[in-house]
Design a protein around this motif. Structure first.
Motif, PDB file in Angstrom:
ATOM      1  N   HIS A  33      38.229  48.126  42.003  1.00  0.00           N
ATOM      2  CA  HIS A  33      39.240  47.554  41.117  1.00  0.00           C
ATOM      3  C   HIS A  33      40.216  48.613  40.614  1.00  0.00           C
ATOM      4  N   VAL A  34      41.378  48.132  40.209  1.00  0.00           N
ATOM      5  CA  VAL A  34      42.373  48.925  39.495  1.00  0.00           C
ATOM      6  C   VAL A  34      42.696  48.101  38.266  1.00  0.00           C
ATOM      7  N   LYS A  35      42.290  48.589  37.098  1.00  0.00           N
ATOM      8  CA  LYS A  35      42.510  47.805  35.886  1.00  0.00           C
ATOM      9  C   LYS A  35      42.616  48.723  34.668  1.00  0.00           C
ATOM     10  N   ARG A  36      43.198  48.149  33.628  1.00  0.00           N
ATOM     11  CA  ARG A  36      43.269  48.877  32.375  1.00  0.00           C
ATOM     12  C   ARG A  36      41.973  48.631  31.614  1.00  0.00           C
ATOM     13  N   CYS A  37      41.423  49.711  31.050  1.00  0.00           N
ATOM     14  CA  CYS A  37      40.190  49.577  30.265  1.00  0.00           C
ATOM     15  C   CYS A  37      40.238  50.563  29.103  1.00  0.00           C
ATOM     16  N   HIS A  38      39.273  50.461  28.209  1.00  0.00           N
ATOM     17  CA  HIS A  38      39.219  51.336  27.034  1.00  0.00           C
ATOM     18  C   HIS A  38      38.304  52.519  27.336  1.00  0.00           C
ATOM     19  N   ASP A  39      38.797  53.730  27.065  1.00  0.00           N
ATOM     20  CA  ASP A  39      37.985  54.929  27.239  1.00  0.00           C
ATOM     21  C   ASP A  39      37.473  55.372  25.878  1.00  0.00           C
ATOM     22  N   ASP A  40      36.151  55.388  25.723  1.00  0.00           N
ATOM     23  CA  ASP A  40      35.548  55.718  24.430  1.00  0.00           C
ATOM     24  C   ASP A  40      35.801  57.168  24.018  1.00  0.00           C
ATOM     25  N   GLU A  41      35.874  58.066  24.998  1.00  0.00           N
ATOM     26  CA  GLU A  41      36.041  59.492  24.673  1.00  0.00           C
ATOM     27  C   GLU A  41      37.366  59.769  23.972  1.00  0.00           C
ATOM     28  N   ILE A  42      38.447  59.123  24.409  1.00  0.00           N
ATOM     29  CA  ILE A  42      39.759  59.362  23.766  1.00  0.00           C
ATOM     30  C   ILE A  42      40.210  58.176  22.909  1.00  0.00           C
ATOM     31  N   GLN A  43      39.352  57.148  22.811  1.00  0.00           N
ATOM     32  CA  GLN A  43      39.656  55.977  21.972  1.00  0.00           C
ATOM     33  C   GLN A  43      41.019  55.384  22.325  1.00  0.00           C
ATOM     34  N   SER A  44      41.223  55.133  23.631  1.00  0.00           N
ATOM     35  CA  SER A  44      42.527  54.668  24.086  1.00  0.00           C
ATOM     36  C   SER A  44      42.378  53.889  25.387  1.00  0.00           C
ATOM     37  N   ASN A  45      43.388  53.070  25.667  1.00  0.00           N
ATOM     38  CA  ASN A  45      43.420  52.379  26.954  1.00  0.00           C
ATOM     39  C   ASN A  45      43.849  53.349  28.050  1.00  0.00           C
ATOM     40  N   VAL A  46      43.208  53.201  29.211  1.00  0.00           N
ATOM     41  CA  VAL A  46      43.503  54.037  30.375  1.00  0.00           C
ATOM     42  C   VAL A  46      43.518  53.141  31.604  1.00  0.00           C
ATOM     43  N   HIS A 157      43.853  58.009  44.727  1.00  0.00           N
ATOM     44  CA  HIS A 157      42.726  57.268  45.280  1.00  0.00           C
ATOM     45  C   HIS A 157      41.596  57.173  44.258  1.00  0.00           C
ATOM     46  N   ALA A 158      40.681  56.221  44.493  1.00  0.00           N
ATOM     47  CA  ALA A 158      39.494  56.107  43.661  1.00  0.00           C
ATOM     48  C   ALA A 158      38.738  57.449  43.770  1.00  0.00           C
ATOM     49  N   ASN A 159      38.052  57.849  42.789  1.00  0.00           N
ATOM     50  CA  ASN A 159      37.568  57.198  41.582  1.00  0.00           C
ATOM     51  C   ASN A 159      38.004  58.042  40.387  1.00  0.00           C
ATOM     52  N   CYS A 160      38.716  57.432  39.458  1.00  0.00           N
ATOM     53  CA  CYS A 160      39.178  58.196  38.301  1.00  0.00           C
ATOM     54  C   CYS A 160      39.659  57.243  37.209  1.00  0.00           C
ATOM     55  N   ARG A 161      39.946  57.849  36.079  1.00  0.00           N
ATOM     56  CA  ARG A 161      40.661  57.174  35.002  1.00  0.00           C
ATOM     57  C   ARG A 161      41.918  57.981  34.743  1.00  0.00           C
ATOM     58  N   LEU A 162      43.031  57.288  34.577  1.00  0.00           N
ATOM     59  CA  LEU A 162      44.321  57.945  34.401  1.00  0.00           C
ATOM     60  C   LEU A 162      44.911  57.633  33.036  1.00  0.00           C
ATOM     61  N   ARG A 163      45.468  58.648  32.403  1.00  0.00           N
ATOM     62  CA  ARG A 163      46.203  58.444  31.158  1.00  0.00           C
ATOM     63  C   ARG A 163      47.710  58.489  31.441  1.00  0.00           C
ATOM     64  N   ARG A 164      48.127  59.522  32.214  1.00  0.00           N
ATOM     65  CA  ARG A 164      49.547  59.667  32.511  1.00  0.00           C
ATOM     66  C   ARG A 164      49.727  60.511  33.761  1.00  0.00           C
ATOM     67  N   ILE A 165      50.803  60.200  34.508  1.00  0.00           N
ATOM     68  CA  ILE A 165      51.242  61.045  35.617  1.00  0.00           C
ATOM     69  C   ILE A 165      52.725  61.299  35.374  1.00  0.00           C
ATOM     70  N   TYR A 166      53.107  62.574  35.346  1.00  0.00           N
ATOM     71  CA  TYR A 166      54.513  62.877  35.105  1.00  0.00           C
ATOM     72  C   TYR A 166      54.944  64.144  35.836  1.00  0.00           C
ATOM     73  N   PHE A 167      56.250  64.282  35.957  1.00  0.00           N
ATOM     74  CA  PHE A 167      56.862  65.474  36.522  1.00  0.00           C
ATOM     75  C   PHE A 167      57.542  66.225  35.390  1.00  0.00           C
ATOM     76  N   ALA A 168      57.623  67.543  35.526  1.00  0.00           N
ATOM     77  CA  ALA A 168      58.290  68.371  34.520  1.00  0.00           C
ATOM     78  C   ALA A 168      59.057  69.485  35.224  1.00  0.00           C
TER      79      ALA A 168
END
Length: 190
Positions: A33-46, A157-168
């Motif tokens: 799956h690819v879905k938004r879920c809550h991450d307890d470690e950072i108390q935020s949706n990922v 690709h799987a398997n991970c949780r993502l908060r942000r992807i950006y270029f700088a």
């Protein structure tokens, strides 16, 4: 996609707290799956990308396979959680020889291999949340002896949780980052 856009500072292509985090992404999911879920470690949706086979479960940007990102900013940053399973991501770039080349980083590979169109690299991640920073001009020069022009595509690709992807345009210290680019870990109560 961003070729005719003025690019400086930061350019975010995925933010898990956005109203539509996958708006410019396509996803391929097989037995996962690819879905938004809550991450307890950072108390935020990922955004969670999980699959039994990393090759068949991934997100790719841009969504249109015939389009390209056209991002000229030189650093790619992924804010990603190590979920202690196989994980890889890939960046396709264009160099000054007008050749499309790919860089693939994975946590299950132990040596770097450079072939004419793909460079595969080992990825060492700490437990929990990581900030992966890639200096694209340096990677391109070291692997191929050519100069980085722009990023065409990003695939996670799987398997991970993502908060942000950006270029700088450069690497920024934590103090210089805008608040929404920081990963706040909750304060531990004694």
């Amino acid at each position: 996609m961003f070729k005719n856009t003025f690019q400086s500072g930061f350019l975010s292509i995925l933010y898990s707290l956005g109203s539509k985090p996958l708006q410019i992404w396509d996803k391929e999911v097989e037995d996962g799956h690819v879905k938004r879920c809550h991450d307890d470690e950072i108390q935020s949706n990922v955004l969670e990308v999980v699959g039994s086979n990393i090759q068949s479960t991934y997100i790719t940007c841009p969504a249109d396979l015939s389009a390209t990102l056209g991002i000229k900013l030189t650093f790619l940053v992924l804010v990603v959680k190590n979920v202690k399973k196989y994980f890889s991501f890939e960046i396709q770039i264009l160099d000054d020889k007008n050749v499309r080349r790919r860089f693939r980083a994975s946590n299950f590979q132990s040596v770097t291999r450079v072939k004419p169109y793909i460079c595969t690299m080992p990825l060492k991640m700490d437990e929990g949340w990581n900030q992966i920073q890639l200096n694209l001009p340096d990677l391109t020069r070291r692997a191929y002896g050519t100069n980085y022009v722009e990023t065409l595509r990003v695939q996670v690709h799987a398997n991970c949780r993502l908060r942000r992807i950006y270029f700088a345009e450069r690497l920024y210290s934590d103090e210089e980052l805008p608040p929404e680019f920081k990963l706040y870990l909750p304060v531990q109560k004694a």
